[in-house]
Design a protein around this motif. Structure first.
Motif, PDB file in Angstrom:
ATOM      1  N   GLU A 314       5.689   2.347  -2.000  1.00 49.53           N
ATOM      2  CA  GLU A 314       5.132   2.590  -0.665  1.00 49.53           C
ATOM      3  C   GLU A 314       5.353   4.058  -0.270  1.00 49.53           C
ATOM      4  O   GLU A 314       4.454   4.704   0.294  1.00 49.53           O
ATOM      5  CB  GLU A 314       5.783   1.666   0.363  1.00 49.53           C
ATOM      6  N   ILE A 315       6.520   4.579  -0.581  1.00 45.30           N
ATOM      7  CA  ILE A 315       6.808   5.998  -0.306  1.00 45.30           C
ATOM      8  C   ILE A 315       5.789   6.878  -1.030  1.00 45.30           C
ATOM      9  O   ILE A 315       5.240   7.829  -0.457  1.00 45.30           O
ATOM     10  CB  ILE A 315       8.243   6.342  -0.740  1.00 45.30           C
ATOM     11  N   THR A 316       5.530   6.554  -2.288  1.00 46.97           N
ATOM     12  CA  THR A 316       4.581   7.333  -3.088  1.00 46.97           C
ATOM     13  C   THR A 316       3.175   7.272  -2.482  1.00 46.97           C
ATOM     14  O   THR A 316       2.465   8.288  -2.435  1.00 46.97           O
ATOM     15  CB  THR A 316       4.544   6.809  -4.533  1.00 46.97           C
ATOM     16  N   ALA A 317       2.775   6.091  -1.993  1.00 45.63           N
ATOM     17  CA  ALA A 317       1.448   5.957  -1.379  1.00 45.63           C
ATOM     18  C   ALA A 317       1.336   6.841  -0.140  1.00 45.63           C
ATOM     19  O   ALA A 317       0.300   7.488   0.077  1.00 45.63           O
ATOM     20  CB  ALA A 317       1.183   4.492  -1.028  1.00 45.63           C
ATOM     21  N   TYR A 318       2.393   6.866   0.669  1.00 46.97           N
ATOM     22  CA  TYR A 318       2.373   7.737   1.851  1.00 46.97           C
ATOM     23  C   TYR A 318       2.312   9.209   1.442  1.00 46.97           C
ATOM     24  O   TYR A 318       1.648  10.025   2.099  1.00 46.97           O
ATOM     25  CB  TYR A 318       3.602   7.476   2.720  1.00 46.97           C
ATOM     26  N   GLU A 319       3.005   9.570   0.362  1.00 42.38           N
ATOM     27  CA  GLU A 319       2.946  10.952  -0.129  1.00 42.38           C
ATOM     28  C   GLU A 319       1.521  11.319  -0.525  1.00 42.38           C
ATOM     29  O   GLU A 319       1.005  12.377  -0.147  1.00 42.38           O
ATOM     30  CB  GLU A 319       3.865  11.123  -1.343  1.00 42.38           C
ATOM     31  N   TYR A 320       0.877  10.450  -1.315  1.00 41.23           N
ATOM     32  CA  TYR A 320      -0.497  10.726  -1.751  1.00 41.23           C
ATOM     33  C   TYR A 320      -1.451  10.820  -0.563  1.00 41.23           C
ATOM     34  O   TYR A 320      -2.426  11.569  -0.597  1.00 41.23           O
ATOM     35  CB  TYR A 320      -0.981   9.640  -2.707  1.00 41.23           C
ATOM     36  N   GLN A 326       6.247   9.941   7.330  1.00 45.52           N
ATOM     37  CA  GLN A 326       6.578   8.539   7.081  1.00 45.52           C
ATOM     38  C   GLN A 326       7.267   8.371   5.726  1.00 45.52           C
ATOM     39  O   GLN A 326       8.176   7.548   5.583  1.00 45.52           O
ATOM     40  CB  GLN A 326       5.314   7.678   7.145  1.00 45.52           C
ATOM     41  N   ALA A 327       6.830   9.163   4.754  1.00 45.70           N
ATOM     42  CA  ALA A 327       7.470   9.111   3.437  1.00 45.70           C
ATOM     43  C   ALA A 327       8.947   9.488   3.545  1.00 45.70           C
ATOM     44  O   ALA A 327       9.814   8.849   2.931  1.00 45.70           O
ATOM     45  CB  ALA A 327       6.759  10.035   2.462  1.00 45.70           C
ATOM     46  N   LYS A 328       9.247  10.520   4.341  1.00 39.89           N
ATOM     47  CA  LYS A 328      10.645  10.937   4.535  1.00 39.89           C
ATOM     48  C   LYS A 328      11.456   9.832   5.204  1.00 39.89           C
ATOM     49  O   LYS A 328      12.597   9.550   4.816  1.00 39.89           O
ATOM     50  CB  LYS A 328      10.704  12.201   5.400  1.00 39.89           C
ATOM     51  N   THR A 329      10.878   9.208   6.226  1.00 44.37           N
ATOM     52  CA  THR A 329      11.581   8.135   6.946  1.00 44.37           C
ATOM     53  C   THR A 329      11.932   6.996   6.003  1.00 44.37           C
ATOM     54  O   THR A 329      13.058   6.486   6.007  1.00 44.37           O
ATOM     55  CB  THR A 329      10.710   7.612   8.102  1.00 44.37           C
ATOM     56  N   LEU A 330      10.958   6.598   5.194  1.00 40.54           N
ATOM     57  CA  LEU A 330      11.195   5.499   4.251  1.00 40.54           C
ATOM     58  C   LEU A 330      12.161   5.911   3.146  1.00 40.54           C
ATOM     59  O   LEU A 330      12.932   5.083   2.646  1.00 40.54           O
ATOM     60  CB  LEU A 330       9.882   5.023   3.646  1.00 40.54           C
ATOM     61  N   MET A 331      12.124   7.186   2.756  1.00 40.83           N
ATOM     62  CA  MET A 331      13.045   7.649   1.720  1.00 40.83           C
ATOM     63  C   MET A 331      14.492   7.575   2.201  1.00 40.83           C
ATOM     64  O   MET A 331      15.401   7.246   1.421  1.00 40.83           O
ATOM     65  CB  MET A 331      12.692   9.075   1.282  1.00 40.83           C
TER      66      MET A 331
END
Length: 354
Positions: A314-320, A326-331
């Motif tokens: 999911e983090i990768t999808a937000y990055e793409y 949001q990717a940072k928050t999930l990370m």
């Protein structure tokens, strides 16, 4: 802090040294330990540590407590401490080792492998096999440790022993194929799989034939066998669907894979592994919103076995999608739950620069 040598540990546990724990701790219950293990499952590590402190203060069973503390340390990536606690658990064994002691040895060997201490891991598996001479898992894992250490011949001997003990266990053969292939011995791995098809087992199912064909790269054959398996009345459909979709992925036909996964999930949504694979396909075709929804649906099922992969994907999808906030928050959430993941540590550094 002194750490026993592995040779000492194996003598203690595998030869059944008559070592009794001191005091009444070994006779006490373990309710705090059980609570702590539940916290580990939900990645609440501070709460788990507090439970283990309470267990120690209450004099709970030392063998169980040290094993639990080792599991916590392993999850936190604190491998030296994990080894020490597993050894303490094994040393607290009285009389003949039981299933829990063998289980602890597997944990201990796994930590040694993570530390790249392959000789120590091999010694642990040697000790297991001294008492459980037909333990195919110990042969397989010792083979893995030997393969990692560069002992190809020793690994081959162990893998062959595991196969000989495994009967019709095609999953084990596939795991050995993957191990050999990823370490530069793909032809040897393929030979193991080809022998499964050449020495045709009359009881071999369409799913098993599809599995072997898939890993041999025979995608058309795999698809044919798996389509047959999908239509069998008593067949467990989830693993069939998962592999059937992946035959499409390997051929670059992500839309076919997406259709296979969505059709199945519409009827039987309780499969986080299939949500994960669906999300990966959607990421590949640029449907990042759909991918996030799939990963979230998988996470909502609460299956700890797949939560790590689902959250990272999911983090990768937000990055793409370019949504780095949001990717940072999930990370941050991911790193708290899986602090031993070194790849995620590097990814977190990358995200911090965005």
């Amino acid at each position: 802090m002194a750490v026993h040598s592995n040779k000492t540990a194996t003598l203690i546990v595998m030869l059944g040294a008559l070592l009794l724990s001191s005091g009444c701790g070994n006779l006490a219950g373990h309710k705090n330990v059980d609570r702590g293990l539940s916290y580990i499952e939900s990645h609440e590590y501070e709460e788990a540590a507090a439970c283990f402190d309470a267990a120690e203060a209450a004099g709970e069973n030392q063998r169980i407590l040290y094993r639990a503390k080792g599991i916590l340390d392993k999850n936190l990536g604190q491998y030296d401490s994990a080894v020490e606690n597993f050894l303490k658990s094994l040393a607290a064994t009285s009389g003949i080792p039981g299933d829990m002691d063998f289980d602890t040895n597997y944990y201990l060997a796994d930590v040694y492998i993570k530390q790249e201490k392959y000789d120590e891991a091999v010694e642990v598996y040697d000790a297991i096999l001294a008492l459980r001479k037909r333990d195919k898992d110990a042969y397989y894992m010792r083979g893995m440790a030997r393969l990692y250490s560069g002992d190809h011949d020793g690994a081959t001997i162990d893998f062959n022993k595991a196969i000989a003990l495994a009967g019709r266990n095609y999953d084990l053969r596939i795991m050995i194929y993957k191990a050999l292939s990823s370490n530069g011995y793909e032809d040897e791995g393929k030979a193991i799989l080809e022998s499964c098809l050449n020495n045709t087992d009359p009881n071999m199912t369409n799913y098993e034939k599809g599995q072997i064909s898939y890993y041999l790269g025979n995608n058309a054959d795999a698809q044919s066998y798996l389509e047959l398996a999908r239509n069998e009345r008593d067949m467990d459909k989830a693993p069939v669907v998962l592999l059937l979709g992946q035959t499409g992925e390997k051929q670059g036909d992500f839309n076919y894979a997406i259709s296979v996964y969505k059709t199945f999930l519409a009827e039987d949504p309780d499969h986080p592994d299939i949500y994960n694979q669906l999300g990966l396909c959607q990421t590949n075709v640029g449907d990042y919103e759909g991918a996030v929804n799939s990963f979230e649906a998988g996470l909502a099922l609460g299956n700890n076995e797949y939560s790590k992969a689902l959250l990272m994907n999911e983090i990768t999808a937000y990055e793409y999608a370019g949504n780095f906030a949001q990717a940072k928050t999930l990370m941050e959430k991911y790193r708290k739950a899986y602090p031993d993941d070194k790849d995620a540590e590097r990814e977190e550094i990358f995200l911090s620069s965005r």
